[in-house]
Design a protein around this motif. Structure first.
Motif, PDB file in Angstrom:
ATOM      1  N   THR A 216       0.534  -0.909  -0.142  1.00  0.00           N
ATOM      2  CA  THR A 216       0.033   0.036  -0.053  1.00  0.00           C
ATOM      3  C   THR A 216       0.710   1.138  -0.439  1.00  0.00           C
ATOM      4  OG1 THR A 216      -1.014  -1.090   1.088  1.00  0.00           O
ATOM      5  CG2 THR A 216      -1.789   1.272   1.273  1.00  0.00           C
ATOM      6  N   PHE A 217       0.834   1.410  -1.501  1.00  0.00           N
ATOM      7  CA  PHE A 217       2.475   2.733  -0.842  1.00  0.00           C
ATOM      8  C   PHE A 217       2.017   3.643  -0.217  1.00  0.00           C
ATOM      9  CE2 PHE A 217       5.206   5.082  -3.710  1.00  0.00           C
ATOM     10  CZ  PHE A 217       4.853   6.833  -3.907  1.00  0.00           C
ATOM     11  N   SER A 218       0.156   4.543  -0.508  1.00  0.00           N
ATOM     12  CA  SER A 218       0.014   5.490   0.268  1.00  0.00           C
ATOM     13  C   SER A 218       0.516   5.401   1.760  1.00  0.00           C
ATOM     14  CB  SER A 218      -1.213   5.807   0.665  1.00  0.00           C
ATOM     15  OG  SER A 218      -2.366   5.169   1.055  1.00  0.00           O
ATOM     16  N   SER A 219       1.236   4.058   2.376  1.00  0.00           N
ATOM     17  CA  SER A 219       1.229   4.466   4.140  1.00  0.00           C
ATOM     18  C   SER A 219       2.808   3.591   4.023  1.00  0.00           C
ATOM     19  CB  SER A 219       0.081   2.867   4.425  1.00  0.00           C
ATOM     20  OG  SER A 219       0.895   1.781   3.851  1.00  0.00           O
ATOM     21  N   ILE A 220       3.741   4.274   3.239  1.00  0.00           N
ATOM     22  CA  ILE A 220       5.404   3.878   3.316  1.00  0.00           C
ATOM     23  C   ILE A 220       5.969   5.223   2.689  1.00  0.00           C
ATOM     24  CG2 ILE A 220       5.091   1.666   3.324  1.00  0.00           C
ATOM     25  CD1 ILE A 220       5.294   1.563   0.635  1.00  0.00           C
ATOM     26  N   ALA A 221       6.862   5.555   3.426  1.00  0.00           N
ATOM     27  CA  ALA A 221       7.371   6.613   3.162  1.00  0.00           C
ATOM     28  C   ALA A 221       8.708   5.772   2.107  1.00  0.00           C
ATOM     29  CB  ALA A 221       8.833   6.863   4.531  1.00  0.00           C
TER      30      ALA A 221
ATOM     31  N   ASP B 293       2.777  10.613  -5.487  1.00  0.00           N
ATOM     32  CA  ASP B 293       1.597  10.761  -6.249  1.00  0.00           C
ATOM     33  C   ASP B 293       0.739   9.742  -5.942  1.00  0.00           C
ATOM     34  OD1 ASP B 293      -0.377  10.881  -7.428  1.00  0.00           O
ATOM     35  OD2 ASP B 293       0.119  11.674  -9.675  1.00  0.00           O
ATOM     36  N   ASN B 294       0.589   9.666  -4.679  1.00  0.00           N
ATOM     37  CA  ASN B 294       0.479   8.782  -4.159  1.00  0.00           C
ATOM     38  C   ASN B 294      -1.682   7.726  -5.427  1.00  0.00           C
ATOM     39  OD1 ASN B 294       1.050   8.019  -1.587  1.00  0.00           O
ATOM     40  ND2 ASN B 294       0.106   9.356  -0.412  1.00  0.00           N
ATOM     41  N   ALA B 295      -1.649   8.418  -5.941  1.00  0.00           N
ATOM     42  CA  ALA B 295      -2.869   7.658  -7.055  1.00  0.00           C
ATOM     43  C   ALA B 295      -1.943   6.629  -7.474  1.00  0.00           C
ATOM     44  CB  ALA B 295      -4.012   9.105  -7.658  1.00  0.00           C
ATOM     45  N   ARG B 296      -0.838   6.880  -8.248  1.00  0.00           N
ATOM     46  CA  ARG B 296      -0.278   6.301  -8.887  1.00  0.00           C
ATOM     47  C   ARG B 296       1.468   5.605  -8.557  1.00  0.00           C
ATOM     48  NH1 ARG B 296      -1.093   8.955 -14.105  1.00  0.00           N
ATOM     49  NH2 ARG B 296      -2.091  11.034 -14.681  1.00  0.00           N
ATOM     50  N   ASN B 297       1.064   5.768  -7.493  1.00  0.00           N
ATOM     51  CA  ASN B 297       2.127   4.390  -6.982  1.00  0.00           C
ATOM     52  C   ASN B 297       3.554   5.150  -6.888  1.00  0.00           C
ATOM     53  OD1 ASN B 297      -0.357   3.411  -5.510  1.00  0.00           O
ATOM     54  ND2 ASN B 297       0.131   1.389  -6.483  1.00  0.00           N
ATOM     55  N   THR B 298       3.739   6.379  -7.209  1.00  0.00           N
ATOM     56  CA  THR B 298       5.295   7.132  -7.696  1.00  0.00           C
ATOM     57  C   THR B 298       5.558   8.139  -7.348  1.00  0.00           C
ATOM     58  OG1 THR B 298       4.558   6.507  -9.784  1.00  0.00           O
ATOM     59  CG2 THR B 298       5.977   8.020  -9.929  1.00  0.00           C
ATOM     60  N   VAL B 299       7.079   8.343  -7.221  1.00  0.00           N
ATOM     61  CA  VAL B 299       7.873   8.646  -6.029  1.00  0.00           C
ATOM     62  C   VAL B 299       8.722   9.673  -7.427  1.00  0.00           C
ATOM     63  CG1 VAL B 299       9.455   7.133  -5.035  1.00  0.00           C
ATOM     64  CG2 VAL B 299       9.132   9.356  -4.059  1.00  0.00           C
ATOM     65  N   TYR B 300       8.877  10.591  -7.231  1.00  0.00           N
ATOM     66  CA  TYR B 300       9.234  11.551  -8.261  1.00  0.00           C
ATOM     67  C   TYR B 300      10.297  12.409  -6.959  1.00  0.00           C
ATOM     68  CZ  TYR B 300       4.778  10.877 -11.191  1.00  0.00           C
ATOM     69  OH  TYR B 300       3.862  10.718 -11.528  1.00  0.00           O
ATOM     70  N   LEU B 301      11.858  12.899  -7.939  1.00  0.00           N
ATOM     71  CA  LEU B 301      12.874  13.083  -7.976  1.00  0.00           C
ATOM     72  C   LEU B 301      13.050  14.743  -8.707  1.00  0.00           C
ATOM     73  CD1 LEU B 301      14.471  13.995  -5.003  1.00  0.00           C
ATOM     74  CD2 LEU B 301      16.795  12.288  -6.742  1.00  0.00           C
ATOM     75  N   GLN B 302      13.151  15.748  -8.595  1.00  0.00           N
ATOM     76  CA  GLN B 302      12.879  16.834  -9.550  1.00  0.00           C
ATOM     77  C   GLN B 302      14.541  17.597  -9.493  1.00  0.00           C
ATOM     78  OE1 GLN B 302      11.060  17.770 -12.417  1.00  0.00           O
ATOM     79  NE2 GLN B 302      13.160  18.838 -12.830  1.00  0.00           N
ATOM     80  N   MET B 303      15.312  16.913 -10.696  1.00  0.00           N
ATOM     81  CA  MET B 303      16.465  17.500 -10.167  1.00  0.00           C
ATOM     82  C   MET B 303      16.560  18.787 -10.983  1.00  0.00           C
ATOM     83  SD  MET B 303      18.120  13.967  -9.706  1.00  0.00           S
ATOM     84  CE  MET B 303      18.275  13.774 -11.737  1.00  0.00           C
ATOM     85  N   ASN B 304      17.297  19.729 -10.124  1.00  0.00           N
ATOM     86  CA  ASN B 304      17.715  21.371 -11.560  1.00  0.00           C
ATOM     87  C   ASN B 304      19.095  21.569 -10.658  1.00  0.00           C
ATOM     88  OD1 ASN B 304      14.676  21.309 -12.002  1.00  0.00           O
ATOM     89  ND2 ASN B 304      14.879  22.311 -10.992  1.00  0.00           N
TER      90      ASN B 304
ATOM     91  N   ARG C 251       8.020   1.741   6.169  1.00  0.00           N
ATOM     92  CA  ARG C 251       7.501   2.342   7.664  1.00  0.00           C
ATOM     93  C   ARG C 251       7.041   4.184   6.753  1.00  0.00           C
ATOM     94  NH1 ARG C 251      12.429   1.767  11.793  1.00  0.00           N
ATOM     95  NH2 ARG C 251      12.200  -0.809  11.634  1.00  0.00           N
ATOM     96  N   ARG C 252       6.063   4.909   8.454  1.00  0.00           N
ATOM     97  CA  ARG C 252       5.271   6.141   7.315  1.00  0.00           C
ATOM     98  C   ARG C 252       6.263   7.310   7.445  1.00  0.00           C
ATOM     99  NH1 ARG C 252      -0.374   6.606   8.451  1.00  0.00           N
ATOM    100  NH2 ARG C 252      -1.107   5.005   8.396  1.00  0.00           N
TER     101      ARG C 252
END
Length: 124
Positions: A28-33, A73-84, A101-102
């Protein structure tokens, strides 16, 4: 079983930008760090950024603070890293991970599941 798949790496000139993505399944992606780490050739793995389960808490290594942004984006089960404002010293294999864990951590040893990594190369 938790699976993490990174994408978005590549070759970019100094000063440029890239956005990394990490798609997560099997939990459950929305419950994990989530965290991002990187490892350059001949160097130890180092913490880059982390985000709590809700996205309310974000943490950065001093070397990337002000240039990189972690989001999820918890709806997409995705984490992003924007690098500028990328620098040659940002060149490394970047991996996402979860500690299951949370709340996040900056210690690699706290993370239980890892992606395979994506190469980021910044030319001068």
């Amino acid at each position: 079983q938790v699976q993490l798949v990174e994408s978005g790496g590549g070759l970019v000139q100094a000063g440029g930008s890239l956005r990394l993505s990490c798609a997560v399944s099997g939990r459950t992606f929305s419950s994990i760090a989530m965290g991002w780490f990187r490892q350059a050739p001949g160097k130890e793995r180092e913490f880059v950024a982390a985000i709590s389960w809700s996205g309310a808490g974000t943490y950065y290594a001093d070397s990337v603070k002000g240039r990189f942004t972690i989001s999820r984006d918890n709806a997409r089960n995705t984490v992003y890293l924007q690098m500028n404002s990328l620098k040659p010293e940002d060149t490394a294999v970047y991996s996402c991970a979860t500690n299951n864990r949370r709340y996040s951590s900056s210690r690699a040893g706290d993370y239980e599941y890892w992606g395979q990594g994506t190469q980021v190369t910044v030319s001068s």
